[in-house]
Write an enzyme that holds these catalytic residues in place. Structure first.
Site, short mmCIF file in Angstrom:
data_model
loop_
_atom_site.label_atom_id
_atom_site.label_comp_id
_atom_site.label_asym_id
_atom_site.label_seq_id
_atom_site.Cartn_x
_atom_site.Cartn_y
_atom_site.Cartn_z
N LYS A 22 0.84 -1.21 0.00
CA LYS A 22 0.00 0.00 0.00
C LYS A 22 0.87 1.26 0.00
O LYS A 22 0.68 2.16 -0.80
CB LYS A 22 -0.90 0.00 1.25
CG LYS A 22 -1.53 1.35 1.56
CD LYS A 22 -2.42 1.31 2.77
CE LYS A 22 -1.75 1.51 4.11
NZ LYS A 22 -1.40 2.92 4.43
N ASN A 23 1.84 1.29 0.93
CA ASN A 23 2.59 2.53 1.10
C ASN A 23 3.64 2.77 0.01
O ASN A 23 4.18 3.87 -0.09
CB ASN A 23 3.23 2.58 2.50
CG ASN A 23 2.17 2.79 3.57
OD1 ASN A 23 1.03 3.12 3.26
ND2 ASN A 23 2.54 2.57 4.83
N CYS A 116 -4.77 12.68 13.07
CA CYS A 116 -5.51 11.43 12.95
C CYS A 116 -5.37 10.67 14.26
O CYS A 116 -4.71 11.14 15.18
CB CYS A 116 -5.08 10.62 11.74
SG CYS A 116 -3.63 9.63 11.98
N ARG A 121 0.47 14.41 13.55
CA ARG A 121 0.99 14.22 12.19
C ARG A 121 1.04 15.51 11.36
O ARG A 121 0.33 15.66 10.37
CB ARG A 121 0.19 13.11 11.47
CG ARG A 121 0.25 11.80 12.24
CD ARG A 121 -0.42 10.69 11.52
NE ARG A 121 0.37 10.17 10.42
CZ ARG A 121 -0.02 9.20 9.61
NH1 ARG A 121 -1.21 8.65 9.78
NH2 ARG A 121 0.75 8.76 8.65
N ASP A 304 4.59 0.37 12.17
CA ASP A 304 3.42 -0.30 11.61
C ASP A 304 3.31 -1.77 12.04
O ASP A 304 2.33 -2.44 11.69
CB ASP A 304 3.44 -0.21 10.08
CG ASP A 304 3.15 1.19 9.58
OD1 ASP A 304 2.67 2.02 10.37
OD2 ASP A 304 3.40 1.47 8.38
N ARG A 397 -8.72 -0.45 4.56
CA ARG A 397 -7.81 0.56 4.01
C ARG A 397 -6.47 -0.06 3.63
O ARG A 397 -5.82 0.42 2.71
CB ARG A 397 -7.55 1.66 5.05
CG ARG A 397 -8.69 2.64 5.22
CD ARG A 397 -8.26 3.77 6.13
NE ARG A 397 -6.89 4.14 5.81
CZ ARG A 397 -5.95 4.46 6.70
NH1 ARG A 397 -6.23 4.48 7.98
NH2 ARG A 397 -4.73 4.77 6.33
#
Ligand code: EPU
Length: 418
Positions: A22-23, A116, A121, A304, A397
Site C-alpha cells: 500500500k505505502n 488522525c 501528524r 506499523d 484501508r
C-alpha cells in the site's frame, strides 16, 4: 458497517500470497502526475486507500483504467491542481500530490490533512521543503496554497526522517532546475521503490536507501511500467499470526530483505523463520518468549508492526517493554487488548509494559487505526470465544482480502455485512 468475527483457538497452516505494498503503491501511482503518456503499474493491491488515491488522481483529470491488479494512469491532460478537503480527509497520504502538482503545473491547492487517531501528524517538513525549492506557500481556510515560477534545487534537512515527506520532495525535485540534496532522508523500502520508479521515468537520483539523497533535476520524464513491491507490513502481520497460533505459514511473493528487522525480532520470540528467494516460512514454537521492542525509522523496527507484536507479547512468557518513538498516540489497541484480558500498563514516554498471560478471551472490540485493527484480528485468532471486530473500514484501508487469506490458512473468520 461491516464487522469481522473471529473464533479463536485454531493453529494457522498453509501458504499465503502477499499483496503489493500500500505505502509503496500510493506515491508511485501519484508519480504518474509527473509525465505525459500512459504509466502502467502491476501488483497494485485492491484496497480502500488505493481507491481513494485513484479517485483523487481522476478528480485532477487523470484517465484511469484498472484490470485486476494492473492500473494504467494517463495524466497528460491534467489542468486541475486542487485536492479537496473531501478527498484528503479520507486519506492523509493525499498530501503526496503537492510535490508533483507543483513540479508539473507550478501550482497546487491541497487541503491540510489534519490530525488522525495515531497522532497530530504535522506536514511542516513537506511545506518547509517545498519552500526551500522555491515555492510560495500560504495556508488559507484549511488549504495549502502553493505556487512557483519554477522549482529550483536546494539542500533540505529533515529534523526526523519522514517517509511521505521524503517522497513528496523527491517528486518535486526531479523536475526542478539544478541539484537537490535531501539530508536525514527516510530509508524505508517504499521510499526506495518510489525512487526506482522515478529513475525508470528518467529521473537522476543517487543515494537511494541512504539518508542522503541527491537529485539532479531533468526537464521532462517518460511514462513507465513497473511492479509494486510486496507489502512488508502485511507479510509481517501473517508472520506474527504463525508464531501466535503456533502454526506453520509460508508467505509467497514477499521480500525478506525488507523485513530483516521483523524476522530478527520474531526469531528472538522463539519462532523458527527461514527464507528462500521470495518466500518466508514461519513455524511457531510451543513457547513464545518475551522480547523488548522499540519502534524506529527504517532499518529499525517499524511502527506499523508495533501493535501486532504487542498481541504476541500479550501471550508470551515474561515481561516485554514496548516503546513507540514515531507516533505519540499509537497505543489505541492497548485498551481493547486489556478488555480481552491482556496485562498491559502504559507508562510515561510512550512505553507499554506487557506482562504475558496464559490466555486472552474474546470481546467486541474496535480501533480507529489500521494497524491497531489488524492487531485485534490477531488477538481474535488466539482468544477463547468469538471476537467481534468493529470499524472494519480501517482494515479495508490496508489489508487485501484479510478474512479470505486468514480463512484459507485455517482460521475461523468471517465478515458480517452491515
Ligand atoms: N513528522 C513531522 N512533520 C512532518 C512529517 C512528519 O513532524 O512534516 C513526524 C511525524 O509526526 C512522525 C515522524 O515525523 O513523528 C515520522 O512520520 P512520517 O512522515 O515518516 O510518516 P508518514 O509519512 O505520514 C508513513 C506511512 C505510515 C507509517 C509512517 C512511519 C504512508 C502513506 N504512511 O507515514 O503508515 O506508519 O510512514 O513509517 O507511507 C500505515 O500504513 O498504517 C501507516 C500509518
Amino acid at each position: 458497517m461491516d464487522k469481522i468475527m473471529v473464533e479463536g483457538g485454531r493453529s494457522l497452516n498453509g501458504e499465503v500470497r502477499i499483496s503489493g505494498s500500500k505505502n509503496a503503491a500510493l506515491p508511485i501511482l501519484v508519480s504518474s502526475l509527473l509525465v505525459d503518456g500512459t504509466c502502467t503499474f502491476h501488483n497494485v493491491p485492491d484496497l480502500r486507500d488505493i481507491k481513494s488515491i485513484l479517485m483523487l488522481l481522476s478528480d485532477l483529470g487523470a484517465k484511469i483504467e484498472s484490470q485486476g491488479t494492473t492500473v494504467q494512469i494517463n495524466a497528460s491532460g491534467i489542468t486541475k491542481y486542487e485536492a479537496s478537503y473531501d478527498l484528503v480527509r479520507k486519506m492523509r497520504a493525499s498530501i503526496l500530490v503537492l510535490g508533483p502538482l507543483l513540479a508539473r503545473l507550478k501550482k497546487a491547492k491541497v487541503s491540510l490533512p489534519g490530525g488522525c487517531a495515531i497522532g497530530e501528524r504535522p506536514v511542516n517538513f513537506h511545506l518547509n521543503g517545498m519552500a526551500r525549492l522555491g515555492a510560495d506557500i500560504e495556508l488559507k481556510h484549511g488549504y495549502i496554497e502553493a505556487s512557483t515560477n519554477g522549482l529550483k534545487g536546494n539542500e533540505i534537512y529533515f529534523d526526523i526522517p519522514s517517509v511521505t515527506g521524503t517522497e513528496n520532495l523527491m517528486m518535486a525535485a526531479v523536475l526542478a532546475d539544478g541539484t537537490t540534496v535531501l539530508r536525514n532522508a527516510a530509508r524505508e523500502p517504499e521510499v526506495c521503490a518510489l525512487a526506482d520508479a522515478l529513475s525508470m521515468m528518467g529521473a537522476k537520483i543517487e543515494g537511494v536507501g541512504t539518508s542522503k539523497i541527491t537529485i539532479e533535476g531533468v526537464t521532462s520524464l517518460q511514462p513507465l511500467t513497473c511492479t509494486i513491491i510486496p507489502d512488508r507490513i502485511e507479510a509481517g502481520t501473517f508472520m506474527v499470526a504463525a508464531a501466535l497460533t503456533h502454526g506453520d505459514i509460508i508467505l509467497n511473493n514477499c521480500e525478506p530483505a525488507h523485513m530483516e528487522n521483523i524476522i530478527h525480532k520474531l526469531k528472538l520470540t522463539g519462532a523458527h523463520v527461514t527464507t528462500e528467494g521470495n518466500a518466508v516460512r514461519v513455524q511457531g514454537n510451543g513457547i513464545i518468549e518475551s522480547i523488548d521492542i522499540k519502534t524506529l525509522p527504517f532499518p529499525g523496527f517499524p511502527t506499523d508492526m508495533q501493535a501486532q507484536f504487542m498481541v504476541l507479547m500479550s501471550v508470551a512468557n515474561g515481561l516485554s517493554v514496548i516503546s513507540e518513538t514515531i507516533f505519540e498516540n499509537r497505543f489505541i489497541h492497548v485498551s481493547e487488548l486489556k478488555r480481552m484480558g491482556a496485562d498491559i500498563t502504559l507508562s510515561a514516554g510512550n512505553v507499554a509494559l506487557v506482562k504475558g498471560v496464559k490466555g486472552i478471551s474474546a470481546a467486541p472490540v474496535m480501533a480507529s487505526d489500521l494497524r491497531a485493527s489488524a492487531s485485534l484480528v490477531l488477538a481474535g485468532l488466539v482468544a477463547k470465544g468469538t471476537t467481534e471486530i468493529n470499524r472494519v473500514y480501517h482494515l479495508d484501508r490496508g489489508y487485501e482480502l484479510i478474512e479470505d487469506k486468514f480463512s484459507k490458512l485455517g482460521a475461523s473468520i468471517w465478515r458480517i455485512k452491515g
